[in-house]
Design a protein around this motif. Structure first.
Motif, PDB file in Angstrom:
ATOM      1  N   ALA A 174       0.805  -1.223   0.000  1.00 26.81           N
ATOM      2  CA  ALA A 174       0.000   0.000   0.000  1.00 26.81           C
ATOM      3  C   ALA A 174       0.839   1.274   0.000  1.00 26.81           C
ATOM      4  CB  ALA A 174      -0.931  -0.003   1.222  1.00 26.81           C
ATOM      5  N   LEU A 175       2.143   1.163   0.331  1.00 30.21           N
ATOM      6  CA  LEU A 175       3.005   2.356   0.429  1.00 30.21           C
ATOM      7  C   LEU A 175       4.297   2.152  -0.361  1.00 30.21           C
ATOM      8  CD1 LEU A 175       2.573   2.901   4.279  1.00 30.21           C
ATOM      9  CD2 LEU A 175       1.467   4.226   2.456  1.00 30.21           C
ATOM     10  N   HIS A 177       5.832   4.142  -2.271  1.00 32.57           N
ATOM     11  CA  HIS A 177       6.640   5.350  -2.432  1.00 32.57           C
ATOM     12  C   HIS A 177       7.481   5.658  -1.195  1.00 32.57           C
ATOM     13  CE1 HIS A 177       2.968   6.523  -0.349  1.00 32.57           C
ATOM     14  NE2 HIS A 177       3.593   7.612   0.086  1.00 32.57           N
ATOM     15  N   ARG A 183       7.960   2.820   6.074  1.00 31.37           N
ATOM     16  CA  ARG A 183       6.834   1.879   6.089  1.00 31.37           C
ATOM     17  C   ARG A 183       6.690   1.217   7.455  1.00 31.37           C
ATOM     18  NH1 ARG A 183       8.793   0.582   0.795  1.00 31.37           N
ATOM     19  NH2 ARG A 183       9.818  -1.296   1.596  1.00 31.37           N
ATOM     20  N   ASP A 344       1.636  13.323   4.308  1.00 33.88           N
ATOM     21  CA  ASP A 344       1.379  12.179   3.422  1.00 33.88           C
ATOM     22  C   ASP A 344      -0.029  11.648   3.699  1.00 33.88           C
ATOM     23  OD1 ASP A 344       1.332   9.819   1.967  1.00 33.88           O
ATOM     24  OD2 ASP A 344       3.445   9.379   2.342  1.00 33.88           O
ATOM     25  N   SER A 345      -0.967  12.039   2.866  1.00 37.11           N
ATOM     26  CA  SER A 345      -2.355  11.623   3.078  1.00 37.11           C
ATOM     27  C   SER A 345      -2.535  10.124   2.871  1.00 37.11           C
ATOM     28  CB  SER A 345      -3.283  12.396   2.131  1.00 37.11           C
ATOM     29  OG  SER A 345      -2.928  12.164   0.777  1.00 37.11           O
ATOM     30  N   THR A 346      -1.743   9.546   1.966  1.00 34.28           N
ATOM     31  CA  THR A 346      -1.844   8.105   1.737  1.00 34.28           C
ATOM     32  C   THR A 346      -1.450   7.329   2.982  1.00 34.28           C
ATOM     33  OG1 THR A 346      -1.323   8.425  -0.607  1.00 34.28           O
ATOM     34  CG2 THR A 346      -1.102   6.200   0.281  1.00 34.28           C
ATOM     35  N   GLN A 349      -4.213   7.611   5.514  1.00 35.31           N
ATOM     36  CA  GLN A 349      -5.332   6.745   5.134  1.00 35.31           C
ATOM     37  C   GLN A 349      -5.036   5.286   5.470  1.00 35.31           C
ATOM     38  OE1 GLN A 349      -6.356   7.007   0.993  1.00 35.31           O
ATOM     39  NE2 GLN A 349      -8.048   5.559   1.147  1.00 35.31           N
ATOM     40  N   VAL A 350      -3.803   4.858   5.226  1.00 40.39           N
ATOM     41  CA  VAL A 350      -3.408   3.493   5.554  1.00 40.39           C
ATOM     42  C   VAL A 350      -3.517   3.249   7.057  1.00 40.39           C
ATOM     43  CG1 VAL A 350      -1.425   1.929   5.671  1.00 40.39           C
ATOM     44  CG2 VAL A 350      -1.945   3.116   3.546  1.00 40.39           C
TER      45      VAL A 350
END
Length: 719
Positions: A174-175, A177, A183, A344-346, A349-350
């Motif tokens: 999911a991450l 980047h 992570r 980091d919105s991603t 969200q995770v």
């Protein structure tokens, strides 16, 4: 004395209204709607004002908040005295029972030894350093051992969470980047959030929702978990030349071991896997020591010996070890606030999405493990124990996230072994966590020597024991819907995640149940002659006795019992053995009433249960019509035919089904109608299964006695 007075009053009221009802009945000859449904004592139907729910909601919420604040206050004020009495009582108990204390400590030591290889193996499944999994087992076992809902239950780094965690830590997850360290920080923050969500679940008392999970959903859950764990072991058959630690190797750099490029290494790896699996399979059958020493520990010891003595020294072949896979050093847990990348919105969200997912999966597995332990100990389960376990699991995961640990949940295998070893108190599960920390500090050099192939063998045995092999029997001989549910949950678990799979399984099973329940609505239809309703003669009449639950899935079946064109002017619906469950049922009753009224006919409702009456009162569109439609209630008459006899055309004098003209349909055909025994729960499965069972005369008398005691039927009698 009082019952006799009531009967006389009811009879008098009926006589007073004979003339009025007879005048209304004369409207049949002119095509009007009969008004026999206007009795002397109309049912007082009523519903509260539209906005009356607002203060009720505030009172409800205030009661909850006040209750929780009261619990918190009591907990804070009583904590010192409780702690003193708890510790003092435990000390006194174990001083008087030293053998119990010894057994608890030994059982905890045994479980801790068993957890070492699995914690390391699940660490690699999750894509985290081995120390993260070992520390997670320490925190989970220690905190849940002290505060959990079931003494003796074991928690630690588990496969159910590891297979989800890997989607956060994987390079292609999911991450993609983020760097490896970033992570990992997101993972630890996710576990911190997971802990808060589980505490919230416990505060909301959501543990009871586990009972909604069908058995087919659990089978698919376990199958999906087994397949995911198996797939996570495939990197053990890969190599990455030129890199110090395997975990630092990118996916593109990893290469499969083959008999062309690395024949001896692949052979040695397969031998290690097979050897460990054989030891775990057969060592427990060795007399005496087989049940004392964990087979997984024996497999690791022999695997390490084979690797470093036979393969490396004797044959000059080496397979990958823990030291070559990830950096491992024995140390105490250190506090480390998990800092996720700013903005980091991603990642955020995770944290939220996977936090809820992990909380749900861990909660489900922990509550199910608690229930399994209760079955072993013959303990009556309590919802409060499950919520307490959820709270302890949440607190342990929260702390794990703050100490760079991967978190975990209850482990059913170790819990079962601990309970079966005789452990019944908190010492065993707490000591398993303490022993785990001692092993981490003292045995780190030995852990580094363990071959990855041996750990893979341990997890392959976990896969074999986790997979539900009865699946194939169900697929071959079971019901089609059960087979589809198992396959559906398994596939979604493998390709998405376990939480979504469980949710889909619940929804699918609910839809199947709704479809099946819709076919269980039946009706006993009769056409009694010379019927007197509240003292008024009424003929012809169609009497429809509905059985089963009326809801969106069965509303059409209910409507099909009526035919506006051929039904007589008066239709009586008996809901004694039926339940109006939702607005679809209310709309069906309202629609039938409206269409019959347009045709100059009337529909009356008798024996309306309390729950059904409440739903009709609250949402019925034509409230005035409902007030006229529902007849008032009286006692079941024993002087003539009873209400049930009229409904089914039963002749109590002969004990046989009545087949006279009262049961003759409009086309001249004769129909037999059967009834069923009265059950305290009219909607039970036994009741549904006996819908078509004919009764003897004695059974009818017993049924009438039960009706006279429990029901409040409309006074309907046949002359």
């Amino acid at each position: 004395m009082a019952p006799q007075d009531n009967n006389n009053n009811a009879a008098a009221a009926g006589d007073d209204n004979d003339d009025a009802l007879a005048n209304n009945n004369s409207k049949h000859s002119s095509g009007g709607v009969s008004s026999v449904h206007e009795p002397s004592k109309a049912v007082e139907l009523g519903r509260e004002p539209f906005f009356a729910f607002i203060p009720a909601v505030f009172r409800w919420a205030g009661g909850i908040v006040g209750g929780e604040l009261g619990h918190l206050k009591n907990g804070v004020t009583s904590f010192p005295s409780f702690t003193k009495s708890y510790v003092g009582g435990a000390f006194t108990f174990y001083r008087k029972n030293p053998r119990v204390f010894y057994d608890e400590v030994i059982s905890g030591f045994t479980v801790a030894i068993m957890q070492v290889p699995e914690s390391i193996a699940f660490s690699f499944v999750a894509g985290v350093p081995p120390l993260s999994g070992l520390h997670a087992t320490f925190w989970m076992a220690l905190i849940t051992g002290l505060l959990g809902g079931k003494p003796g239950m074991i928690s630690g780094a588990a496969g159910a969470l590891a297979v989800v965690v890997t989607k956060i830590t994987a390079e292609d997850g999911a991450l993609p980047h983020l760097t490896t360290d970033e992570r990992l920080n997101v993972l630890y923050m996710t576990m911190f959030a997971c802990g808060w969500f589980q505490i919230l679940f416990a505060w909301l008392r959501l543990a009871k929702l586990v009972r909604l999970i069908p058995e087919t959903g659990m089978i698919g859950f376990m199958n999906g978990l087994a397949i995911i764990i198996f797939m996570a072991q495939l990197p053990a058959f890969k190599t990455c030349p030129g890199v110090e630690y395997f975990v630092d190797c990118t996916l593109d750099q990893r290469q499969w071991l083959t008999f062309q490029n690395e024949p001896w290494v692949l052979t040695a790896t397969l031998v290690q896997v097979a050897l460990c699996m054989a030891i775990m399979k057969w060592f427990p059958k060795v007399p005496k020591i087989g049940k004392i020493i964990p087979s997984s520990l024996v497999g690791l010891l022999i695997g390490a010996f084979v690797e470093h003595v036979i393969f490396r020294i004797g044959l000059g072949v080496e397979t990958r070890t823990v030291a070559q896979t990830a950096q491992m050093s024995g140390s105490l847990p250190m506090f480390n606030w998990p800092a996720i990348p700013a903005g980091d919105s991603t990642a955020l969200q995770v944290v939220l999405v996977y936090g809820v997912t992990l909380a749900a999966i861990g909660g489900v597995e922990s509550v199910l493990t608690l229930q399994a332990c209760n079955e072993i100990t013959d303990t009556v389960p309590k919802i409060s124990e499950s919520n307490q376990e959820l709270f302890a699991q949440g607190l342990a995961n929260l702390i794990s996230g703050l100490f760079s640990a991967m978190g975990g949940d209850a482990m059913i295998g170790q819990s079962t072994i601990n309970i079966m070893n005789g452990a019944r108190y908190r010492v065993s599960s707490t000591m398993s966590g303490i022993f785990m920390l001692l092993f981490v500090v003292a045995l780190a050099p030995f852990i580094n020597l363990l071959p990855i192939a041996t750990l893979t063998g341990v997890l392959f045995m976990v896969v074999i024991s986790t997979f539900q092999w009865k699946t194939f029997v169900i697929l071959r001989y079971g019901r089609l819907s059960d087979s589809i549910a198992i396959l559906l949950v398994t596939i979604i678990a493998v390709f998405f995640n376990l939480a979504i799979a469980i949710g889909v399984g619940i929804v699918f099973s609910a839809l199947v149940h709704a479809w099946d329940s819709g076919t269980h609505v039946t009706a006993d239809i009769s056409f009694p002659s010379n019927l007197k309703i509240n003292g008024v003669h009424c003929h012809p009449v169609k009497y429809v006795h509905i059985r089963g639950s009326i809801f969106f899935g069965s509303a059409r079946e209910f409507i099909n019992q009526f035919n506006i064109a051929t039904d007589p002017d008066t239709v009586i619906i008996d809901l004694q053995d039926a339940l109006v469950q939702d607005h679809s049922a209310v709309a069906a009753i309202q629609g039938i009433t409206h269409r019959f009224a347009q045709a100059g006919k009337q529909v009356l409702i008798v024996n309306l249960p309390t729950k059904s009456r409440g739903r009709l009162e609250r949402t019925h569109g034509d409230y005035d019509m409902l007030q006229k439609q529902v007849l008032h209630k009286g006692d079941v008459e024993r002087g003539g035919d009873s209400l049930r006899n009229i409904a089914v055309g039963y002749a109590p004098s002969t004990g046989e089904v009545n087949t006279d003209e009262s049961n003759t349909m409009g086309d001249g055909t004769t129909v037999e109608y059967h009834t069923h025994k009265v059950d305290p729960n009219p909607h039970s499965l036994e009741n549904l299964e006996m819908l078509h069972a004919p009764l003897t005369a004695n059974e009818v008398e017993l049924e009438l006695d039960q009706l006279a005691e429990t029901s409040k039927a409309v006074t309907i009698e046949r002359e």
